[in-house]
Design a protein around this motif. Structure first.
Motif, PDB file in Angstrom:
ATOM      1  N   PRO A   1      -0.400   2.295 -19.180  1.00 12.97           N
ATOM      2  CA  PRO A   1       0.585   3.034 -18.391  1.00 12.97           C
ATOM      3  C   PRO A   1       0.480   2.693 -16.909  1.00 12.97           C
ATOM      4  CG  PRO A   1      -1.222   4.472 -19.076  1.00 12.97           C
ATOM      5  CD  PRO A   1      -1.409   3.178 -19.803  1.00 12.97           C
ATOM      6  N   LEU A   2       1.601   2.718 -16.224  1.00 12.79           N
ATOM      7  CA  LEU A   2       1.731   2.489 -14.783  1.00 12.79           C
ATOM      8  C   LEU A   2       1.641   1.023 -14.386  1.00 12.79           C
ATOM      9  CD1 LEU A   2      -0.373   5.385 -13.150  1.00 12.79           C
ATOM     10  CD2 LEU A   2       2.100   5.211 -13.327  1.00 12.79           C
ATOM     11  N   ALA A   3       0.879   0.211 -15.099  1.00  9.10           N
ATOM     12  CA  ALA A   3       0.592  -1.146 -14.633  1.00  9.10           C
ATOM     13  C   ALA A   3       1.868  -1.977 -14.490  1.00  9.10           C
ATOM     14  CB  ALA A   3      -0.390  -1.820 -15.586  1.00  9.10           C
ATOM     15  N   HIS A   4       2.650  -2.075 -15.552  1.00  7.39           N
ATOM     16  CA  HIS A   4       3.857  -2.898 -15.518  1.00  7.39           C
ATOM     17  C   HIS A   4       4.899  -2.305 -14.579  1.00  7.39           C
ATOM     18  CE1 HIS A   4       6.578  -5.946 -17.097  1.00  7.39           C
ATOM     19  NE2 HIS A   4       7.509  -5.014 -17.186  1.00  7.39           N
ATOM     20  N   GLY A   5       5.079  -1.000 -14.658  1.00  8.92           N
ATOM     21  CA  GLY A   5       6.059  -0.357 -13.796  1.00  8.92           C
ATOM     22  C   GLY A   5       5.699  -0.453 -12.329  1.00  8.92           C
ATOM     23  N   SER A   6       4.411  -0.441 -12.001  1.00  2.00           N
ATOM     24  CA  SER A   6       3.992  -0.572 -10.616  1.00  2.00           C
ATOM     25  C   SER A   6       4.392  -1.920 -10.040  1.00  2.00           C
ATOM     26  CB  SER A   6       2.473  -0.387 -10.512  1.00  2.00           C
ATOM     27  OG  SER A   6       2.032  -0.591  -9.192  1.00  2.00           O
ATOM     28  N   GLY A   7       4.188  -2.978 -10.821  1.00  2.00           N
ATOM     29  CA  GLY A   7       4.592  -4.301 -10.364  1.00  2.00           C
ATOM     30  C   GLY A   7       6.089  -4.400 -10.150  1.00  2.00           C
ATOM     31  N   MET A   8       6.880  -3.798 -11.048  1.00  2.00           N
ATOM     32  CA  MET A   8       8.327  -3.831 -10.901  1.00  2.00           C
ATOM     33  C   MET A   8       8.787  -2.996  -9.710  1.00  2.00           C
ATOM     34  SD  MET A   8       9.636  -3.635 -14.874  1.00  2.00           S
ATOM     35  CE  MET A   8      11.364  -3.726 -14.349  1.00  2.00           C
ATOM     36  N   LEU A   9       8.099  -1.869  -9.478  1.00  2.00           N
ATOM     37  CA  LEU A   9       8.474  -1.036  -8.333  1.00  2.00           C
ATOM     38  C   LEU A   9       8.138  -1.738  -7.019  1.00  2.00           C
ATOM     39  CD1 LEU A   9       9.698   1.790  -7.888  1.00  2.00           C
ATOM     40  CD2 LEU A   9       7.381   2.656  -7.618  1.00  2.00           C
ATOM     41  N   GLN A  10       7.056  -2.499  -6.994  1.00  2.00           N
ATOM     42  CA  GLN A  10       6.729  -3.288  -5.809  1.00  2.00           C
ATOM     43  C   GLN A  10       7.827  -4.301  -5.523  1.00  2.00           C
ATOM     44  OE1 GLN A  10       4.139  -3.198  -3.683  1.00  2.00           O
ATOM     45  NE2 GLN A  10       2.666  -1.842  -4.677  1.00  2.00           N
TER      46      GLN A  10
ATOM     47  N   ILE B   1       0.838  -1.206   0.000  1.00  2.00           N
ATOM     48  CA  ILE B   1       0.000   0.000   0.000  1.00  2.00           C
ATOM     49  C   ILE B   1       0.869   1.251   0.000  1.00  2.00           C
ATOM     50  CG2 ILE B   1      -1.660   1.316   1.364  1.00  2.00           C
ATOM     51  CD1 ILE B   1      -2.848  -1.331   2.285  1.00  2.00           C
ATOM     52  N   VAL B   2       1.935   1.244   0.776  1.00  2.00           N
ATOM     53  CA  VAL B   2       2.833   2.403   0.837  1.00  2.00           C
ATOM     54  C   VAL B   2       3.484   2.645  -0.523  1.00  2.00           C
ATOM     55  CG1 VAL B   2       5.003   3.252   1.813  1.00  2.00           C
ATOM     56  CG2 VAL B   2       3.273   2.252   3.304  1.00  2.00           C
ATOM     57  N   VAL B   3       3.971   1.583  -1.149  1.00  2.00           N
ATOM     58  CA  VAL B   3       4.613   1.724  -2.464  1.00  2.00           C
ATOM     59  C   VAL B   3       3.601   2.188  -3.498  1.00  2.00           C
ATOM     60  CG1 VAL B   3       5.825   0.512  -4.309  1.00  2.00           C
ATOM     61  CG2 VAL B   3       6.384   0.030  -1.926  1.00  2.00           C
ATOM     62  N   GLY B   4       2.406   1.610  -3.473  1.00  2.00           N
ATOM     63  CA  GLY B   4       1.373   2.016  -4.427  1.00  2.00           C
ATOM     64  C   GLY B   4       0.960   3.461  -4.242  1.00  2.00           C
ATOM     65  N   TYR B   5       0.831   3.897  -2.997  1.00  2.00           N
ATOM     66  CA  TYR B   5       0.446   5.289  -2.756  1.00  2.00           C
ATOM     67  C   TYR B   5       1.557   6.240  -3.168  1.00  2.00           C
ATOM     68  CZ  TYR B   5      -1.993   9.145  -0.457  1.00  2.00           C
ATOM     69  OH  TYR B   5      -2.661  10.326  -0.211  1.00  2.00           O
ATOM     70  N   PHE B   6       2.800   5.839  -2.945  1.00  2.00           N
ATOM     71  CA  PHE B   6       3.940   6.640  -3.386  1.00  2.00           C
ATOM     72  C   PHE B   6       3.928   6.823  -4.897  1.00  2.00           C
ATOM     73  CE2 PHE B   6       8.295   6.124  -5.174  1.00  2.00           C
ATOM     74  CZ  PHE B   6       8.768   7.406  -4.913  1.00  2.00           C
ATOM     75  N   LEU B   7       3.702   5.732  -5.621  1.00  2.00           N
ATOM     76  CA  LEU B   7       3.659   5.816  -7.083  1.00  2.00           C
ATOM     77  C   LEU B   7       2.453   6.623  -7.546  1.00  2.00           C
ATOM     78  CD1 LEU B   7       4.826   5.028  -9.813  1.00  2.00           C
ATOM     79  CD2 LEU B   7       3.542   2.887  -9.688  1.00  2.00           C
ATOM     80  N   TRP B   8       1.336   6.500  -6.849  1.00  2.00           N
ATOM     81  CA  TRP B   8       0.139   7.270  -7.230  1.00  2.00           C
ATOM     82  C   TRP B   8       0.372   8.766  -7.069  1.00  2.00           C
ATOM     83  CZ3 TRP B   8      -3.474  10.303  -4.491  1.00  2.00           C
ATOM     84  CH2 TRP B   8      -4.621  10.646  -5.216  1.00  2.00           C
ATOM     85  N   THR B   9       0.948   9.185  -5.941  1.00  2.00           N
ATOM     86  CA  THR B   9       1.224  10.616  -5.749  1.00  2.00           C
ATOM     87  C   THR B   9       2.216  11.121  -6.787  1.00  2.00           C
ATOM     88  OG1 THR B   9       2.977  10.097  -4.136  1.00  2.00           O
ATOM     89  CG2 THR B   9       0.758  10.503  -3.280  1.00  2.00           C
ATOM     90  N   LEU B  10       3.200  10.302  -7.115  1.00  2.00           N
ATOM     91  CA  LEU B  10       4.179  10.697  -8.127  1.00  2.00           C
ATOM     92  C   LEU B  10       3.520  10.834  -9.494  1.00  2.00           C
ATOM     93  CD1 LEU B  10       7.206  11.237  -8.654  1.00  2.00           C
ATOM     94  CD2 LEU B  10       7.488   8.785  -9.026  1.00  2.00           C
ATOM     95  N   SER B  11       2.633   9.912  -9.824  1.00  2.00           N
ATOM     96  CA  SER B  11       1.967   9.931 -11.121  1.00  2.00           C
ATOM     97  C   SER B  11       1.003  11.106 -11.240  1.00  2.00           C
ATOM     98  CB  SER B  11       1.212   8.616 -11.343  1.00  2.00           C
ATOM     99  OG  SER B  11       2.078   7.509 -11.242  1.00  2.00           O
ATOM    100  N   VAL B  12       0.192  11.313 -10.201  1.00  2.00           N
ATOM    101  CA  VAL B  12      -0.765  12.422 -10.222  1.00  2.00           C
ATOM    102  C   VAL B  12      -0.028  13.754 -10.295  1.00  2.00           C
ATOM    103  CG1 VAL B  12      -2.509  13.642  -8.863  1.00  2.00           C
ATOM    104  CG2 VAL B  12      -2.598  11.156  -9.066  1.00  2.00           C
ATOM    105  N   GLY B  13       1.066  13.877  -9.551  1.00  2.00           N
ATOM    106  CA  GLY B  13       1.839  15.113  -9.589  1.00  2.00           C
ATOM    107  C   GLY B  13       2.427  15.385 -10.959  1.00  2.00           C
ATOM    108  N   ALA B  14       2.973  14.348 -11.600  1.00  2.00           N
ATOM    109  CA  ALA B  14       3.567  14.528 -12.921  1.00  2.00           C
ATOM    110  C   ALA B  14       2.506  14.844 -13.962  1.00  2.00           C
ATOM    111  CB  ALA B  14       4.334  13.270 -13.319  1.00  2.00           C
TER     112      ALA B  14
ATOM    113  N   ALA C   1      -3.141  -2.745 -10.747  1.00  3.16           N
ATOM    114  CA  ALA C   1      -3.352  -3.830 -11.728  1.00  3.16           C
ATOM    115  C   ALA C   1      -2.227  -4.857 -11.645  1.00  3.16           C
ATOM    116  CB  ALA C   1      -3.418  -3.242 -13.137  1.00  3.16           C
ATOM    117  N   PRO C   2      -2.554  -6.151 -11.624  1.00  6.09           N
ATOM    118  CA  PRO C   2      -1.524  -7.203 -11.541  1.00  6.09           C
ATOM    119  C   PRO C   2      -0.897  -7.491 -12.904  1.00  6.09           C
ATOM    120  CG  PRO C   2      -3.691  -8.202 -11.571  1.00  6.09           C
ATOM    121  CD  PRO C   2      -3.917  -6.708 -11.598  1.00  6.09           C
TER     122      PRO C   2
END
Length: 290
Positions: free
Chosen positions: A230-239, A92-105, A218-219
């Motif tokens: 967008p974001l789906a594949h990178g989110s899994g790798m960042l996790q 959840i922490v990693v996902g929220y971090f990526l979400w804030t980064l994505s929304v900001g960009a 998304a898994p």
């Protein structure tokens, strides 16, 4: 008027009025040097720094709002889900971090273009030697850098609030997160181009931000067809990088290739849509309208 010994033209009182042209006659020594993309990038980054320094309350407010929503998610979820939330808090922490980064960009690009239209300064970017699209691209990159720094502060606060520890290999996290957000930046450029053409579309642009939540969760690593979004594949790798401690060179080459390809495709398409929309706005004469 007499010429003085120093080669300057005198005004009769020995005061030089102007310098002479160099002997080769090309005047290169007195001509201003043309601006380069390095000068443009430096000016854009300095602009972002000035905006942050002059309006720190706005930046701090963004951090506070993000942490407030995370606090509601964390403490409210812990009351409702209990142990189940605690077991998945790293994700959840990693996902929220990526979400804030994505929304900001994403929002920084679209909001900046909207602000330029309201201020009446959009035409100045068009008349620069570089062209509107390169200026907007470098401004978007500068805003991603600022967003990354702010999101890092949010991540540190989330780790302190939850008492969670993550495997933070800086090189791996920066590379994976940057390539992941690049696809969102491409969406931001496409949306910015549409905003230049149609002006008031803020409600549609804000709606897309909520779609980022679905894409982040998304898994994609389990369902390869989701990697095209967008974001789906990178989110899994960042996790895997931040939770499991996987280093950049430990990822399969196919995963890295997909990450780079998705970032490149969305950036290219978004940049192309932005250029096409701004060209059409100029032909219709609505570039500076609001």
């Amino acid at each position: 008027m007499t010429a003085d010994p120093a080669g300057a033209v005198g005004n009769g009182a020995g005061t030089p009025a102007a310098t002479t042209v160099p002997e080769d006659g090309d005047g290169a020594a007195d001509d201003p040097r043309p601006a380069t993309y390095w000068h443009l990038a430096r000016a854009v980054l300095y602009r972002e720094y000035l905006l942050f320094v002059r309006y720190p309350a706005n930046a701090v407010g963004g951090v506070v709002v993000s942490l407030f929503f995370f606090g509601v998610l964390f403490f409210g979820g812990r009351l409702l889900a209990g142990r189940a939330l605690t077991d998945s808090i790293e994700g959840i922490v990693v996902g929220y971090f990526l979400w804030t980064l994505s929304v900001g960009a994403y929002s920084s690009v679209t909001n900046d273009i909207g602000s330029e239209v309201q201020w009446g300064t959009l035409e100045r970017h068009v008349t620069t030697p570089f062209g509107f699209a390169p200026v907007a691209l470098l401004k978007g990159v500068a805003k991603v850098v600022r967003t990354f720094l702010i999101s890092t502060v949010i991540l540190a606060a989330m780790l302190a609030i939850t008492g969670t520890t993550l495997s933070l290999n800086v090189g791996t996290v920066v590379v994976v997160a940057t390539l992941t957000v690049a696809s969102v930046l491409g969406l931001g450029f496409a949306a910015g181009g549409v905003a230049v053409l149609y002006k008031q579309i803020g409600n549609w642009l804000n709606l897309l931000q909520f779609g980022f939540v679905i894409l982040v969760s998304a898994p994609a690593l389990d369902a390869p067809w989701l990697s095209a979004f967008p974001l789906a594949h990178g989110s899994g790798m960042l996790q895997r990088a931040m939770v499991d401690g996987t280093r950049l060179w430990e990822f399969p080459l196919a995963d890295l290739a997909v990450l780079v390809a998705v970032a490149a495709v969305y950036m290219a398409v978004g940049y192309g849509v932005f250029q096409a929309a701004t060209r059409r706005a100029r032909r219709l004469g609505v570039l500076g309208d609001y």
